[in-house]
Design an enzyme around this catalytic site. Structure first.
Site, PDB file in Angstrom:
ATOM      1  N   HIS A 108      65.911  29.634  11.684  1.00 24.09           N
ATOM      2  CA  HIS A 108      64.431  29.510  11.991  1.00 24.09           C
ATOM      3  C   HIS A 108      64.260  30.093  13.229  1.00 24.09           C
ATOM      4  O   HIS A 108      65.014  30.354  14.212  1.00 24.09           O
ATOM      5  CB  HIS A 108      64.036  27.951  11.937  1.00 24.09           C
ATOM      6  CG  HIS A 108      64.725  27.167  12.855  1.00 24.09           C
ATOM      7  ND1 HIS A 108      65.718  26.279  12.421  1.00 24.09           N
ATOM      8  CD2 HIS A 108      64.841  26.979  14.317  1.00 24.09           C
ATOM      9  CE1 HIS A 108      66.190  25.758  13.295  1.00 24.09           C
ATOM     10  NE2 HIS A 108      65.755  25.814  14.561  1.00 24.09           N
ATOM     11  N   ARG A 112      55.258  28.462  20.544  1.00 29.04           N
ATOM     12  CA  ARG A 112      54.579  27.485  20.522  1.00 29.04           C
ATOM     13  C   ARG A 112      52.990  28.224  20.370  1.00 29.04           C
ATOM     14  O   ARG A 112      52.769  29.155  20.294  1.00 29.04           O
ATOM     15  CB  ARG A 112      54.351  27.509  22.211  1.00 29.04           C
ATOM     16  CG  ARG A 112      55.799  26.857  22.807  1.00 29.04           C
ATOM     17  CD  ARG A 112      55.887  27.009  24.305  1.00 29.04           C
ATOM     18  NE  ARG A 112      57.096  26.731  24.676  1.00 29.04           N
ATOM     19  CZ  ARG A 112      58.097  27.710  25.142  1.00 29.04           C
ATOM     20  NH1 ARG A 112      57.596  28.944  24.994  1.00 29.04           N
ATOM     21  NH2 ARG A 112      59.263  27.225  25.606  1.00 29.04           N
ATOM     22  N   GLU A 159      59.239  27.336  13.085  1.00 30.88           N
ATOM     23  CA  GLU A 159      59.297  26.082  13.792  1.00 30.88           C
ATOM     24  C   GLU A 159      58.166  26.075  14.769  1.00 30.88           C
ATOM     25  O   GLU A 159      58.298  26.976  15.892  1.00 30.88           O
ATOM     26  CB  GLU A 159      60.466  25.415  14.438  1.00 30.88           C
ATOM     27  CG  GLU A 159      60.416  24.162  15.255  1.00 30.88           C
ATOM     28  CD  GLU A 159      61.608  23.879  15.788  1.00 30.88           C
ATOM     29  OE1 GLU A 159      61.805  22.750  16.708  1.00 30.88           O
ATOM     30  OE2 GLU A 159      62.772  24.368  15.658  1.00 30.88           O
ATOM     31  N   ASN A 163      52.530  21.389  22.607  1.00 32.08           N
ATOM     32  CA  ASN A 163      52.646  20.462  23.710  1.00 32.08           C
ATOM     33  C   ASN A 163      51.399  19.960  24.169  1.00 32.08           C
ATOM     34  O   ASN A 163      50.117  20.589  24.155  1.00 32.08           O
ATOM     35  CB  ASN A 163      53.093  21.239  24.926  1.00 32.08           C
ATOM     36  CG  ASN A 163      54.738  21.743  24.795  1.00 32.08           C
ATOM     37  OD1 ASN A 163      55.542  21.149  24.640  1.00 32.08           O
ATOM     38  ND2 ASN A 163      54.792  23.205  24.366  1.00 32.08           N
ATOM     39  N   HIS A 177      56.114  41.220  16.085  1.00 32.44           N
ATOM     40  CA  HIS A 177      55.377  40.514  15.068  1.00 32.44           C
ATOM     41  C   HIS A 177      56.531  39.884  14.257  1.00 32.44           C
ATOM     42  O   HIS A 177      57.751  39.939  14.227  1.00 32.44           O
ATOM     43  CB  HIS A 177      54.674  41.550  14.152  1.00 32.44           C
ATOM     44  CG  HIS A 177      55.544  42.545  13.552  1.00 32.44           C
ATOM     45  ND1 HIS A 177      55.544  43.970  14.099  1.00 32.44           N
ATOM     46  CD2 HIS A 177      56.342  42.618  12.509  1.00 32.44           C
ATOM     47  CE1 HIS A 177      56.521  44.605  13.482  1.00 32.44           C
ATOM     48  NE2 HIS A 177      56.867  44.024  12.370  1.00 32.44           N
ATOM     49  N   GLU A 225      53.000  41.137   9.896  1.00 32.25           N
ATOM     50  CA  GLU A 225      52.845  42.551   9.077  1.00 32.25           C
ATOM     51  C   GLU A 225      53.181  42.001   7.703  1.00 32.25           C
ATOM     52  O   GLU A 225      54.239  41.322   7.538  1.00 32.25           O
ATOM     53  CB  GLU A 225      53.989  43.485   9.543  1.00 32.25           C
ATOM     54  CG  GLU A 225      54.119  44.861   8.510  1.00 32.25           C
ATOM     55  CD  GLU A 225      55.277  45.817   9.057  1.00 32.25           C
ATOM     56  OE1 GLU A 225      55.174  46.714   8.302  1.00 32.25           O
ATOM     57  OE2 GLU A 225      56.016  45.167   9.647  1.00 32.25           O
TER      58      GLU A 225
END
Length: 367
Positions: A108, A112, A159, A163, A177, A225
């Site tokens: 993965h 953020r 993932e 916060n 990208h 993309e």
């Protein structure tokens, strides 16, 4: 799986937010981004390092005699040194050769976002991803969610980490990208527009080729993309990062990560070169797209993108190969405190972070 340290409050500097491990259910003190306690290598790691031939005299600070007896004949100490060096070279070669036999898979990618529910809605409604799981950790003031096109044990997923109180991040200039393979780019773009998404490059053939692509921005400004491709087992198929020395990066990912150079293309008209690296064919698996822009050796990485996680059969040998290949270990290999999941973390020559996770331990964590 990997997580990012939460922020205590919105008043903290964004630069203080560091990535760590979230999906292993450990306390913040055990996270990658947290200060580490003294590392006590396991017996397995100690034995692995002792596999390199080192004279006992060197271990205990004793000088070797000029002449040593071996089966009734004398041997110059310089010869002994050559034998030791040859043995060490063989050991290092074995470590790097073992990388090619390791069962590795990109697990993965971690980054953020400023509004978790908003991003989840966009990814599920516009990009066709599925929400695989979501967790709220109020005591550490963060939430995270895993999304993708199939189960984590067989697909590459994203993932996302939110916060508490932080609604914006700096993506920087180094991250490029993500790539998603879709069967109809134009239809996907129309859907994204209908949902209020931002299209930055209308559907059309890639410059110098025939593949139809388009570019869009997600709500946080991450670029995707869209690549027109037939049915594929890995729709989330690409992560693009910019590097300052492409040949150096290719060599590192081949030697340390065991990736294969799938293709390399120079575009002098637009002053950039790309290299596709991965563990399988580009049409059927996720790849790392490394991009070199002529004359640019350094990039601002911002504080939004975090890292990629890769599965491995042996984190100890992986760490050794990374060191031998010029990478920097930021988390020595071993089990996380309180649980048995073994990991190691590193930086490549350009400073991009990767976390390697033991394959068996990863599957156990998903149970």
């Amino acid at each position: 799986m990997v997580r990012i340290l939460p922020m205590a409050s919105s008043s903290l500097h964004l630069a203080s937010i560091r990535p760590s491990l979230c999906s292993f259910r450990v306390s913040s003190a055990a996270c990658i981004g947290a200060p580490l306690t003294t590392f006590n290598p396991s017996r397995r790691l100690v034995l692995f390092h002792l596999g390199n031939a080192i004279p006992q005299g060197q271990l205990f600070g004793i000088k070797s005699p000029k002449f040593l007896r071996a089966e009734g004949s004398s041997m110059e100490s310089g010869t002994i040194g050559n034998v030791v060096q040859a043995s060490t070279d063989v050991s290092q070669e074995a470590v790097l050769e073992g990388v090619k036999k390791d069962n590795r898979r990109m697990l993965h990618v971690v980054y953020r976002v400023g509004d978790l529910d908003r991003t989840i809605k966009f990814y599920t409604e516009c990009l066709g991803m599925k929400l695989l799981r979501k967790r709220d950790i109020p005591e550490e003031r963060y939430m995270n969610a895993f999304l993708g096109y199939g189960p984590e044990d067989s697909h590459f997923v994203v993932e996302l980490t939110y916060n508490y109180g932080v609604d914006k991040y700096d993506i920087g200039t180094g991250f490029g990208h993500f790539g998603i393979a879709v069967e109809d780019v134009a239809k996907t773009v129309d859907l994204i527009k209908a949902k209020g998404g931002k299209v930055t490059r209308e559907p059309g053939p890639v410059k110098g080729g025939k593949t139809v692509i388009a570019f869009i921005d997600d709500p946080d400004g991450y670029k995707f993309e869209l690549i027109e491709r037939g049915p594929t087992p890995e729709p989330l198929c690409q992560v693009m990062l910019r590097v300052g020395d492409l040949d150096r990066a290719i060599n590192f990912y081949e030697k340390a990560f065991g990736m294969e150079l799938l293709r390399k293309r120079d575009n002098p008209e637009y002053k950039y070169t790309i290299a596709m690296m991965g563990y399988g064919p580009e049409e059927k698996s996720v790849v790392l797209e490394l991009t070199y822009n002529y004359g640019v050796t350094e990039y601002d990485k911002g504080n939004a993108y975090a890292q990629i996680a890769i599965g491995t059969d042996d984190v100890y040998k992986t760490a050794e190969a990374i060191k031998l290949s010029g990478g920097k270990i930021t988390r020595e290999p071993g089990p996380l405190p309180g649980i048995n999941t073994k990991i190691t973390a590193c930086l490549d020559p350009d400073g991009w972070k990767t976390v390697f996770v033991d394959n068996i331990d990863f599957l156990k964590e998903l149970e």
